[in-house]
Design a protein around this motif. Structure first.
Motif, PDB file in Angstrom:
ATOM      1  N   LEU A  22     -30.264   5.461 -54.289  1.00 12.53           N
ATOM      2  CA  LEU A  22     -29.101   5.478 -54.553  1.00 12.53           C
ATOM      3  C   LEU A  22     -28.489   4.063 -55.026  1.00 12.53           C
ATOM      4  O   LEU A  22     -27.785   3.954 -55.839  1.00 12.53           O
ATOM      5  N   LEU A  23     -29.041   2.969 -54.375  1.00 13.16           N
ATOM      6  CA  LEU A  23     -28.433   1.597 -54.657  1.00 13.16           C
ATOM      7  C   LEU A  23     -29.108   1.432 -55.938  1.00 13.16           C
ATOM      8  O   LEU A  23     -28.358   0.798 -56.725  1.00 13.16           O
ATOM      9  N   SER A  24     -30.075   1.974 -56.753  1.00 11.06           N
ATOM     10  CA  SER A  24     -30.558   1.931 -57.921  1.00 11.06           C
ATOM     11  C   SER A  24     -29.676   2.344 -58.907  1.00 11.06           C
ATOM     12  O   SER A  24     -29.242   1.691 -59.907  1.00 11.06           O
ATOM     13  N   VAL A  25     -29.195   3.584 -58.754  1.00 13.95           N
ATOM     14  CA  VAL A  25     -28.292   4.460 -59.484  1.00 13.95           C
ATOM     15  C   VAL A  25     -27.041   3.679 -59.619  1.00 13.95           C
ATOM     16  O   VAL A  25     -26.386   3.448 -60.839  1.00 13.95           O
ATOM     17  N   LEU A  26     -26.607   3.153 -58.613  1.00 10.19           N
ATOM     18  CA  LEU A  26     -25.247   2.613 -58.488  1.00 10.19           C
ATOM     19  C   LEU A  26     -25.076   1.104 -59.124  1.00 10.19           C
ATOM     20  O   LEU A  26     -24.387   0.857 -59.628  1.00 10.19           O
ATOM     21  N   SER A  27     -26.237   0.455 -58.891  1.00  9.44           N
ATOM     22  CA  SER A  27     -26.518  -0.667 -59.583  1.00  9.44           C
ATOM     23  C   SER A  27     -26.591  -0.598 -60.865  1.00  9.44           C
ATOM     24  O   SER A  27     -25.791  -1.374 -61.951  1.00  9.44           O
ATOM     25  N   LEU A  28     -27.312   0.415 -61.592  1.00  8.83           N
ATOM     26  CA  LEU A  28     -27.428   0.790 -63.059  1.00  8.83           C
ATOM     27  C   LEU A  28     -26.024   0.856 -63.509  1.00  8.83           C
ATOM     28  O   LEU A  28     -25.426   0.424 -64.520  1.00  8.83           O
ATOM     29  N   LEU A  29     -25.124   1.840 -62.729  1.00  6.73           N
ATOM     30  CA  LEU A  29     -23.695   1.973 -63.246  1.00  6.73           C
ATOM     31  C   LEU A  29     -22.752   0.803 -63.306  1.00  6.73           C
ATOM     32  O   LEU A  29     -22.261   0.782 -64.392  1.00  6.73           O
ATOM     33  N   MET A  30     -23.060  -0.083 -62.433  1.00  4.21           N
ATOM     34  CA  MET A  30     -21.976  -1.118 -62.361  1.00  4.21           C
ATOM     35  C   MET A  30     -22.443  -2.162 -63.469  1.00  4.21           C
ATOM     36  O   MET A  30     -21.743  -2.679 -63.774  1.00  4.21           O
ATOM     37  N   GLY A  31     -23.907  -2.056 -63.909  1.00  2.99           N
ATOM     38  CA  GLY A  31     -24.231  -3.122 -64.916  1.00  2.99           C
ATOM     39  C   GLY A  31     -23.833  -2.647 -66.102  1.00  2.99           C
ATOM     40  O   GLY A  31     -24.194  -3.675 -67.064  1.00  2.99           O
ATOM     41  N   PHE A  32     -23.364  -1.677 -66.481  1.00  2.00           N
ATOM     42  CA  PHE A  32     -23.216  -1.350 -67.813  1.00  2.00           C
ATOM     43  C   PHE A  32     -22.267  -2.243 -68.539  1.00  2.00           C
ATOM     44  O   PHE A  32     -22.333  -2.295 -69.647  1.00  2.00           O
ATOM     45  N   VAL A 127     -18.658   1.498 -64.451  1.00  8.57           N
ATOM     46  CA  VAL A 127     -18.501   0.313 -63.923  1.00  8.57           C
ATOM     47  C   VAL A 127     -17.356   0.387 -62.831  1.00  8.57           C
ATOM     48  O   VAL A 127     -17.512   0.037 -61.748  1.00  8.57           O
ATOM     49  N   ALA A 128     -16.308   1.042 -63.307  1.00  3.56           N
ATOM     50  CA  ALA A 128     -14.848   1.116 -62.555  1.00  3.56           C
ATOM     51  C   ALA A 128     -15.353   2.027 -61.268  1.00  3.56           C
ATOM     52  O   ALA A 128     -14.849   2.026 -59.979  1.00  3.56           O
ATOM     53  N   LEU A 129     -15.867   3.267 -61.626  1.00  2.00           N
ATOM     54  CA  LEU A 129     -16.178   4.338 -60.631  1.00  2.00           C
ATOM     55  C   LEU A 129     -17.060   4.084 -59.728  1.00  2.00           C
ATOM     56  O   LEU A 129     -17.203   4.671 -58.580  1.00  2.00           O
ATOM     57  N   SER A 130     -18.273   3.086 -60.157  1.00  2.69           N
ATOM     58  CA  SER A 130     -19.197   2.857 -59.118  1.00  2.69           C
ATOM     59  C   SER A 130     -18.745   2.484 -57.877  1.00  2.69           C
ATOM     60  O   SER A 130     -19.315   2.450 -56.715  1.00  2.69           O
ATOM     61  N   ARG A 131     -17.841   1.390 -58.147  1.00  2.14           N
ATOM     62  CA  ARG A 131     -17.184   0.882 -56.913  1.00  2.14           C
ATOM     63  C   ARG A 131     -16.334   1.777 -56.063  1.00  2.14           C
ATOM     64  O   ARG A 131     -16.302   1.868 -55.019  1.00  2.14           O
ATOM     65  N   ALA A 132     -15.851   2.800 -56.927  1.00  5.16           N
ATOM     66  CA  ALA A 132     -15.160   3.922 -56.099  1.00  5.16           C
ATOM     67  C   ALA A 132     -16.124   4.639 -55.061  1.00  5.16           C
ATOM     68  O   ALA A 132     -15.689   5.337 -54.165  1.00  5.16           O
ATOM     69  N   MET A 133     -17.301   4.733 -55.954  1.00  7.50           N
ATOM     70  CA  MET A 133     -18.346   5.781 -55.125  1.00  7.50           C
ATOM     71  C   MET A 133     -18.679   5.069 -53.833  1.00  7.50           C
ATOM     72  O   MET A 133     -19.238   5.657 -52.827  1.00  7.50           O
ATOM     73  N   VAL A 134     -18.988   3.775 -53.987  1.00  6.15           N
ATOM     74  CA  VAL A 134     -19.327   2.951 -52.710  1.00  6.15           C
ATOM     75  C   VAL A 134     -18.144   3.149 -51.472  1.00  6.15           C
ATOM     76  O   VAL A 134     -18.555   3.393 -50.351  1.00  6.15           O
ATOM     77  N   ASP A 136     -16.224   5.734 -51.244  1.00  9.13           N
ATOM     78  CA  ASP A 136     -16.439   7.124 -50.919  1.00  9.13           C
ATOM     79  C   ASP A 136     -17.477   7.243 -49.534  1.00  9.13           C
ATOM     80  O   ASP A 136     -17.284   8.050 -48.562  1.00  9.13           O
ATOM     81  N   LEU A 137     -18.707   6.489 -49.891  1.00  9.46           N
ATOM     82  CA  LEU A 137     -19.886   6.774 -49.000  1.00  9.46           C
ATOM     83  C   LEU A 137     -19.911   5.803 -47.882  1.00  9.46           C
ATOM     84  O   LEU A 137     -20.216   6.080 -46.741  1.00  9.46           O
ATOM     85  N   TYR A 138     -19.187   4.690 -48.207  1.00  7.53           N
ATOM     86  CA  TYR A 138     -19.362   3.546 -46.969  1.00  7.53           C
ATOM     87  C   TYR A 138     -18.031   2.806 -46.428  1.00  7.53           C
ATOM     88  O   TYR A 138     -17.261   2.881 -47.567  1.00  7.53           O
ATOM     89  N   GLN A 139     -18.010   2.525 -45.098  1.00 10.28           N
ATOM     90  CA  GLN A 139     -16.958   1.817 -44.723  1.00 10.28           C
ATOM     91  C   GLN A 139     -17.206   0.626 -44.047  1.00 10.28           C
ATOM     92  O   GLN A 139     -18.375   0.517 -43.640  1.00 10.28           O
ATOM     93  N   GLY A 140     -16.121  -0.323 -44.058  1.00 15.51           N
ATOM     94  CA  GLY A 140     -16.302  -1.376 -43.227  1.00 15.51           C
ATOM     95  C   GLY A 140     -17.472  -2.483 -43.620  1.00 15.51           C
ATOM     96  O   GLY A 140     -17.517  -2.418 -44.794  1.00 15.51           O
ATOM     97  N   THR A 141     -18.402  -2.989 -42.733  1.00 18.12           N
ATOM     98  CA  THR A 141     -19.297  -3.891 -42.955  1.00 18.12           C
ATOM     99  C   THR A 141     -20.343  -3.104 -44.019  1.00 18.12           C
ATOM    100  O   THR A 141     -21.073  -3.845 -44.720  1.00 18.12           O
ATOM    101  N   LYS A 142     -20.790  -1.915 -43.934  1.00 20.36           N
ATOM    102  CA  LYS A 142     -21.623  -1.402 -44.647  1.00 20.36           C
ATOM    103  C   LYS A 142     -21.046  -1.155 -46.124  1.00 20.36           C
ATOM    104  O   LYS A 142     -21.933  -1.371 -47.084  1.00 20.36           O
ATOM    105  N   ALA A 143     -19.786  -0.972 -46.541  1.00 21.41           N
ATOM    106  CA  ALA A 143     -19.420  -0.987 -47.702  1.00 21.41           C
ATOM    107  C   ALA A 143     -19.458  -2.377 -48.326  1.00 21.41           C
ATOM    108  O   ALA A 143     -19.826  -2.669 -49.607  1.00 21.41           O
ATOM    109  N   ALA A 144     -19.187  -3.424 -47.551  1.00 17.25           N
ATOM    110  CA  ALA A 144     -19.174  -4.907 -47.974  1.00 17.25           C
ATOM    111  C   ALA A 144     -20.954  -5.317 -48.511  1.00 17.25           C
ATOM    112  O   ALA A 144     -20.925  -5.783 -49.300  1.00 17.25           O
ATOM    113  N   GLN A 145     -21.599  -4.572 -47.416  1.00 16.63           N
ATOM    114  CA  GLN A 145     -23.241  -4.861 -47.782  1.00 16.63           C
ATOM    115  C   GLN A 145     -23.495  -4.352 -49.265  1.00 16.63           C
ATOM    116  O   GLN A 145     -24.136  -4.941 -50.161  1.00 16.63           O
ATOM    117  N   MET A 146     -22.938  -3.216 -49.442  1.00 21.10           N
ATOM    118  CA  MET A 146     -23.469  -2.466 -50.631  1.00 21.10           C
ATOM    119  C   MET A 146     -22.804  -3.059 -51.896  1.00 21.10           C
ATOM    120  O   MET A 146     -23.231  -3.266 -53.066  1.00 21.10           O
TER     121      MET A 146
END
Length: 410
Positions: A22-32, A127-134, A136-146
């Motif tokens: 999941l991290l790899s896919v989101l990283s690829l999206l954000m790196g566009f 790029v814009a929606l990869s942050r929104a996906m994070v 969606d999936l994570y909150q608090g410190t987990k979202a910050a880590q991702m």
């Protein structure tokens, strides 16, 4: 994988274990954003020869990209809120693939600019929606880590992009770079549909798109928000002038090898990463408004320094590289703090402010890269002038539009 569930009016987060896939896919999206431009930077001079266009016209291929990237994200956010993330990102990736193929097949610079706009309209969704996906999936410190991890990936890509692009161009041609981007888009589209939709139907916003867009007008009436947008926007104007101008200044004017251009370009990225680390420590002690003031002051001083060096051709290549390194490094002190300041005053409209901030930043890049292309004269002076004006704009936005808060803000 499970979603955050809603019980009544309270959001209850289901614990999620971040997997590498999941991290790899989101990283690829954000790196566009980075890969779409940084990969072909070393090939810009040879592209100009192939398309029979001067350096100014080739630099407008970056301006065209920024037009699509800036305005596109204002639409993808509301679309994804209403219909879901995957359909919006998937549609964007299809546009990106089509636009990249169009670039590879272009035979004149105007066609290239048009396809770059299409390419950017697609890339900005990822790029814009990869942050929104994070979110969606994570909150608090987990979202910050991702988010922290993904931002690190974004900082690494500009380091390797020009180096890889330079090698592709050397072994094949500049067109091969865009065919590589087609392949990246297709692979990413396939990977997207191996992860679940992150925004369940019950959490979507049925608000009409037109109403969501009208809210941006209301936000632009706020003076403090305009100050934060200006500080970040002028910085991005200078940075995209740097992105558009340095390939020609370093390679064509100072005759630096195209295959090694990525090394000089990467110096600025290293400065940005170092300044980000410093900012995380300083902002806790002094607050983001104070660090933003220091950052904009540094941007003005280093920008004027670069302008003076470029106008008088002082110190040759390294005489210009040094002030541009310090100017680029101010990104680490300005961007995060200007975004934090903008979001702080609108906690209930963070999504709209975030989209508006991104649009202003990349929209400002249109003017920065466009002016370098418009004023191109075969020397380093147009680049130095735009960087100097951008640094001055950063500082003026901070001191004229952002009134002091009552007490330190952290």
């Amino acid at each position: 994988m499970s979603y955050p569930k809603t019980e009544g009016t309270t959001d209850v987060s289901i614990p999620l274990t971040p997997g590498w896939y999941l991290l790899s896919v989101l990283s690829l999206l954000m790196g566009f954003a980075s890969i779409s431009t940084d990969l072909y930077l070393p090939a810009m001079p040879v592209m100009g020869q192939s398309l029979q266009a001067d350096s100014g016209m080739i630099e407008w291929t970056i301006s065209g990209y920024l037009i699509g990237f800036s305005f596109g994200q204002l639409f993808w956010g509301p679309i994804s809120d209403r219909y879901g993330r995957r359909i919006a990102v998937g549609s964007g990736l299809i546009l990106f693939v089509v636009g990249s193929a169009g670039c590879a097949l272009s035979n004149d610079v105007f066609t290239m600019i048009g396809w770059r706009i299409v390419q950017a309209l697609g890339a900005c969704a990822s790029v814009a929606l990869s942050r929104a996906m994070v979110r969606d999936l994570y909150q608090g410190t987990k979202a910050a880590q991702m988010l922290s991890t993904l931002i690190t990936v974004m900082a690494i890509m500009p380091l390797v992009g020009p180096l890889v692009g330079g090698q592709i161009a050397a072994m094949s041609s500049w067109r091969a770079i865009f065919w590589v981007l087609v392949a990246v888009g297709v692979v990413t589209l396939g990977a997207l549909y191996t992860i679940p939709e992150t925004l369940p139907a019950q959490s979507r916003n049925p608000e009409p798109l037109a109403k969501a867009l009208l809210r941006y007008v209301e936000l632009l009436k706020n003076r403090r928000l305009l100050g934060y947008l200006g500080a970040g926007g002028f910085l991005y104007a200078g940075m995209f002038a740097y992105v558009a101008g340095t390939p020609f200044v370093y390679i064509s004017y100072y005759h630096f090898p195209a295959q090694l251009y990525g090394l000089l370009f990467g110096l600025g990225i290293i400065g940005i990463m170092a300044a980000n680390v410093l900012n995380r420590w300083l902002v806790v002690r002094f607050g983001y408004d104070q660090i933003l003031l220091y950052g904009t002051l540094m941007a003005m001083l280093t920008g004027v320094w670069a302008g003076v060096v470029a106008y008088n051709d002082l110190g040759g290549l390294w005489g210009l590289v040094v002030p541009l390194f310090f100017f680029a490094s101010t990104t680490g002190l300005i961007v995060a703090n200007s975004i934090a300041g903008a979001l702080a005053d609108f906690p209930q409209r963070a999504g709209a402010v975030s989209a508006l901030t991104g649009a202003v930043q990349y929209g400002s890049g249109i003017f920065g890269s466009g002016l370098v292309g418009l004023w191109a004269d075969g020397t380093a002076w147009p680049l130095g002038l735009v960087v100097a004006l951008s640094g001055l704009g950063c500082l003026l936005s901070m001191i004229l539009l952002i009134p002091a808060r009552a007490g330190k803000v952290k």
